[in-house]
Enzyme design. Structure first.
Site, PDB file in Angstrom:
ATOM      1  N   GLY A 185       0.828  -1.203   0.000  1.00 40.80           N
ATOM      2  CA  GLY A 185       0.000   0.000   0.000  1.00 40.80           C
ATOM      3  C   GLY A 185       0.856   1.243   0.000  1.00 40.80           C
ATOM      4  O   GLY A 185       0.546   2.229   0.674  1.00 40.80           O
ATOM      5  N   ALA A 186       1.945   1.187  -0.774  1.00 42.48           N
ATOM      6  CA  ALA A 186       2.991   2.211  -0.683  1.00 42.48           C
ATOM      7  C   ALA A 186       2.775   3.410  -1.603  1.00 42.48           C
ATOM      8  O   ALA A 186       3.572   4.343  -1.583  1.00 42.48           O
ATOM      9  CB  ALA A 186       4.351   1.583  -0.995  1.00 42.48           C
ATOM     10  N   TYR A 241     -14.336  -3.653   8.729  1.00 39.95           N
ATOM     11  CA  TYR A 241     -13.016  -3.066   8.973  1.00 39.95           C
ATOM     12  C   TYR A 241     -12.527  -3.387  10.391  1.00 39.95           C
ATOM     13  O   TYR A 241     -11.373  -3.775  10.590  1.00 39.95           O
ATOM     14  CB  TYR A 241     -13.085  -1.553   8.765  1.00 39.95           C
ATOM     15  CG  TYR A 241     -11.754  -0.844   8.859  1.00 39.95           C
ATOM     16  CD1 TYR A 241     -10.842  -0.913   7.809  1.00 39.95           C
ATOM     17  CD2 TYR A 241     -11.419  -0.094   9.982  1.00 39.95           C
ATOM     18  CE1 TYR A 241      -9.623  -0.253   7.890  1.00 39.95           C
ATOM     19  CE2 TYR A 241     -10.211   0.566  10.065  1.00 39.95           C
ATOM     20  CZ  TYR A 241      -9.316   0.486   9.011  1.00 39.95           C
ATOM     21  OH  TYR A 241      -8.103   1.131   9.097  1.00 39.95           O
ATOM     22  N   LYS A 298      -9.136  -5.550  11.323  1.00 39.01           N
ATOM     23  CA  LYS A 298      -8.016  -4.987  12.071  1.00 39.01           C
ATOM     24  C   LYS A 298      -7.820  -5.675  13.423  1.00 39.01           C
ATOM     25  O   LYS A 298      -6.687  -5.817  13.903  1.00 39.01           O
ATOM     26  CB  LYS A 298      -8.207  -3.481  12.245  1.00 39.01           C
ATOM     27  CG  LYS A 298      -8.105  -2.708  10.932  1.00 39.01           C
ATOM     28  CD  LYS A 298      -6.773  -2.929  10.229  1.00 39.01           C
ATOM     29  CE  LYS A 298      -6.606  -2.022   9.016  1.00 39.01           C
ATOM     30  NZ  LYS A 298      -5.294  -2.206   8.354  1.00 39.01           N
TER      31      LYS A 298
END
Length: 247
Positions: free
Chosen positions: A13-14, A155, A159
């Protein structure tokens, strides 16, 4: 001397946001980068920023929720660099809806990228680090994985799963010299927070003892610490970066 001189770091996710900031922070400390995102052209700016700091950067395209794509990307990194010292699992998405309106696809997509993606990358890289008998994994979780949030069941579950996964991997890998930790950001300045009304921003701010939203740099500095030898005796931990919102 940087804290990560000579290290090879993979960041998923850079292409932008927190992922890009993490990549730049690692580069400032002397790491060379392998950048992963779903669209290679999105990463050009990140690669250029890393190179401007005097470090190497390679770009790879992979859907982190696809095991074959992940294995191919990790193989590409090994061909290019020959080792992996740090993995930052940052890739993540949201599909926010109230639970009763959440579709199967909304659920599956978020779990697939956020949780399964973290597992797949970690599994592939851990095999390499076990042979090296050294390495560090830093997984980006969220405060929502600790406290939950209305409209984010998928979500929050993903997480919370990342946190539990991190602790389990830490126990499995510690004997091979590999550390695994998680960073759980709170409210971080982003396009999303910029778009909030003043009333909503004030309500959110009232819950933060530090009196401000966090920044991507706050998260990146925490990642650098956990990736470095400064955290040599730290594993299986969740570092909450939330201004005191959750204690």
């Amino acid at each position: 001397m940087g804290k990560l001189d000579g290290k090879i770091a993979v960041v998923t996710g850079a292409a932008r946001g927190i992922g890009r900031t993490i990549a730049e922070a690692l580069a400032r400390e002397g790491a060379d980068l392998a950048l992963c995102d779903c669209q290679a052209d999105w990463q050009n700016d990140t690669a250029a920023a890393v190179q401007a700091l005097g470090r190497k950067a390679m770009i790879g395209t992979a859907d982190v929720g696809d095991g074959a794509a992940v294995e191919a990307f990790v193989s590409q990194v090994m061909t290019h660099y020959g080792r992996i010292d740090v993995l930052v699992n940052n890739a993540g998405i949201t599909r926010d809806k109230l639970m009763i309106r959440m579709t199967d696809e909304d659920w599956d997509q978020v779990i697939r990228i956020n949780l399964t993606g973290t597992f797949l990358l970690s599994r592939a890289v851990a095999k390499i680090m076990m042979k090296q008998r050294a390495g560090c994994l830093v997984n980006i979780a969220s405060i929502i994985g600790l406290i939950g949030n209305a409209g984010q069941c998928n979500y929050a579950a993903s997480k919370a799963g990342v946190i539990a996964l991190s602790k389990s991997m830490a126990k499995e890998l510690a004997g091979r010299g590999i550390r695994v930790n998680a960073v759980a950001p709170g409210f971080i300045v982003s396009k999303m927070t910029d778009a909030l009304s003043e009333d909503v921003r004030n309500q959110m701010m009232a819950a933060i003892p530090a009196g401000r939203f966090g920044t991507a740099e706050d998260v990146a500095k925490s990642v650098v610490f956990l990736a470095s030898d400064d955290a040599a005796y730290v594993t299986g931990q969740v570092l909450s970066v939330n201004g005191g919102m959750v204690m």
